[in-house]
Scaffold this active site. Structure first.
Site, PDB file in Angstrom:
ATOM      1  N   ASP A  19      68.696  60.263 -39.711  1.00  0.00           N
ATOM      2  CA  ASP A  19      67.264  59.658 -39.437  1.00  0.00           C
ATOM      3  C   ASP A  19      67.042  58.624 -40.591  1.00  0.00           C
ATOM      4  OD1 ASP A  19      67.321  61.889 -37.872  1.00  0.00           O
ATOM      5  OD2 ASP A  19      65.791  63.060 -38.874  1.00  0.00           O
ATOM      6  N   GLU A  28      65.087  61.394 -35.460  1.00  0.00           N
ATOM      7  CA  GLU A  28      63.977  62.214 -35.053  1.00  0.00           C
ATOM      8  C   GLU A  28      63.109  61.575 -34.208  1.00  0.00           C
ATOM      9  OE1 GLU A  28      61.991  64.397 -38.369  1.00  0.00           O
ATOM     10  OE2 GLU A  28      60.586  65.244 -36.877  1.00  0.00           O
ATOM     11  N   LYS A  53      66.762  63.460 -31.649  1.00  0.00           N
ATOM     12  CA  LYS A  53      66.588  65.079 -31.785  1.00  0.00           C
ATOM     13  C   LYS A  53      64.944  65.254 -32.168  1.00  0.00           C
ATOM     14  CE  LYS A  53      67.739  65.188 -36.699  1.00  0.00           C
ATOM     15  NZ  LYS A  53      66.196  65.158 -37.213  1.00  0.00           N
ATOM     16  N   LYS A  89      64.020  69.232 -36.488  1.00  0.00           N
ATOM     17  CA  LYS A  89      64.602  68.775 -37.871  1.00  0.00           C
ATOM     18  C   LYS A  89      66.261  68.809 -37.731  1.00  0.00           C
ATOM     19  CE  LYS A  89      60.460  68.151 -39.214  1.00  0.00           C
ATOM     20  NZ  LYS A  89      59.858  67.043 -39.093  1.00  0.00           N
ATOM     21  N   VAL A 109      68.144  61.196 -44.630  1.00  0.00           N
ATOM     22  CA  VAL A 109      66.832  61.700 -45.017  1.00  0.00           C
ATOM     23  C   VAL A 109      66.193  62.635 -43.976  1.00  0.00           C
ATOM     24  CG1 VAL A 109      66.387  59.472 -46.398  1.00  0.00           C
ATOM     25  CG2 VAL A 109      65.712  59.793 -44.079  1.00  0.00           C
ATOM     26  N   THR A 110      65.329  63.496 -44.652  1.00  0.00           N
ATOM     27  CA  THR A 110      65.082  63.601 -46.030  1.00  0.00           C
ATOM     28  C   THR A 110      65.804  64.959 -46.342  1.00  0.00           C
ATOM     29  OG1 THR A 110      63.200  65.094 -45.757  1.00  0.00           O
ATOM     30  CG2 THR A 110      62.955  62.727 -46.078  1.00  0.00           C
ATOM     31  N   CYS A 168      65.355  67.381 -42.746  1.00  0.00           N
ATOM     32  CA  CYS A 168      66.310  67.024 -41.578  1.00  0.00           C
ATOM     33  C   CYS A 168      67.585  67.108 -42.027  1.00  0.00           C
ATOM     34  CB  CYS A 168      65.965  65.898 -40.918  1.00  0.00           C
ATOM     35  SG  CYS A 168      64.499  65.920 -40.168  1.00  0.00           S
ATOM     36  N   GLN A 191      75.902  80.243 -54.926  1.00  0.00           N
ATOM     37  CA  GLN A 191      76.669  81.489 -54.241  1.00  0.00           C
ATOM     38  C   GLN A 191      78.016  81.071 -53.764  1.00  0.00           C
ATOM     39  OE1 GLN A 191      73.895  84.391 -52.227  1.00  0.00           O
ATOM     40  NE2 GLN A 191      72.392  82.303 -52.416  1.00  0.00           N
TER      41      GLN A 191
HETATM   42  N1  TIU Z   1      64.100  63.457 -41.034  1.00  0.00           N
HETATM   43  C1  TIU Z   1      63.282  64.193 -41.544  1.00  0.00           C
HETATM   44  O1  TIU Z   1      63.558  64.757 -42.714  1.00  0.00           O
HETATM   45  N2  TIU Z   1      61.838  64.412 -41.027  1.00  0.00           N
HETATM   46  C2  TIU Z   1      60.759  64.738 -41.715  1.00  0.00           C
HETATM   47  O2  TIU Z   1      59.817  64.801 -41.232  1.00  0.00           O
HETATM   48  N3  TIU Z   1      61.117  65.036 -43.225  1.00  0.00           N
HETATM   49  C3  TIU Z   1      59.982  64.855 -44.144  1.00  0.00           C
HETATM   50  O3  TIU Z   1      60.314  64.996 -45.462  1.00  0.00           O
HETATM   51  N4  TIU Z   1      58.740  64.700 -43.747  1.00  0.00           N
END
Ligand code: TIU
Length: 224
Positions: free
Chosen positions: A24, A72, A129, A132, A157-158, A162, A202
């Site tokens: 993303d 996304e 996609k 997430k 990210v993030t 995701c 773990q």
């Molecule tokens: N790609 C992804 O992480 N989508 C999000 O909405 N991330 C947020 O941190 N909001």
């Protein structure tokens, strides 16, 4: 096999059976006026990892590894965006609403494009996609099996949203997963740190983490 010094233990992988997954890195999350900013986040934090992701992408291309870019995104009629997701955020700044980069998080809009310096090239996969995680409702699982991929190296990210969701989905499907520390970021630095820690806790319950330098060294000619 290449061996990367990693946490909680060394990560071995065969480049021909490995995909670099870039999650993303689209304008929606990295530039003002997109979904990330609409949710109240400071998007400049995420800009800092772009050079690290560029380097990883160049390495993967140099070593003929499969490259997978995800975005996304939702269909223009939002039929793939459940109410529970659509309700998140402030009215007028939600998924599908018009913004400075087009309709927020809608497929094909300017904001939904991967940032220019990481643009996909021929032969690389681009996975749109609605969730997430990168496996949910994408068909990626069958394609990875057909391609004989066993190892996944993650960036993007993030970290705690995701990236972590995709890594957990991959872990459940039996993939050996490595996250490159400098090539992922969160709007919340503490969440990034916590995610790195929980992945390797773990005995590596979700996978491995490594530095970019360790990855560069593992792919250097000397080891070949
Ligand atoms: N790609 C992804 O992480 N989508 C999000 O909405 N991330 C947020 O941190 N909001």
């Amino acid at each position: 096999m290449r061996v990367v010094p990693a946490q909680p233990a060394a990560f071995s992988f065969e480049p021909a059976r490995t995909a670099l997954v870039i999650i993303d890195m689209q304008r929606d999350f990295l530039e003002p006026g997109g979904f990330g900013a609409a949710l109240g986040n400071d998007v400049s934090l995420l800009q800092a990892i772009v050079p690290a992701v560029e380097l990883l992408l160049a390495l993967a291309r140099e070593h003929d590894m499969l490259v997978i870019h995800t975005r996304e995104s939702h269909l223009a009629d939002l039929s793939d965006c459940p109410a529970a997701k659509h309700e998140v955020g402030t009215a007028g700044l939600r998924i599908g609403d018009p913004g400075p980069m087009g309709r927020i998080l809608v497929r094909g809009e300017p904001g939904n494009q991967i940032i220019p310096s990481l643009s996909p090239i021929a032969g690389e996969w681009v996975i749109d996609k609605p969730g997430k995680g990168m496996f949910y409702a994408t068909g990626l699982g069958d394609r990875l099996i057909a391609q004989g991929i066993e190892y996944l190296i993650f960036a993007g990210v993030t970290t705690e949203v995701c990236v972590q969701t995709s890594m957990r989905e991959a872990n459940d499907r039996g993939y050996r997963c490595l996250l490159i520390e400098e090539a992922t970021e969160s709007y919340f630095p503490a969440f990034k740190q916590a995610t790195l820690e929980m992945i390797i806790a773990q005995g590596g319950i979700v996978g491995h983490t490594a530095t970019l330098a360790a990855m560069v060294a593992a792919l250097s000619e000397e080891q070949a």
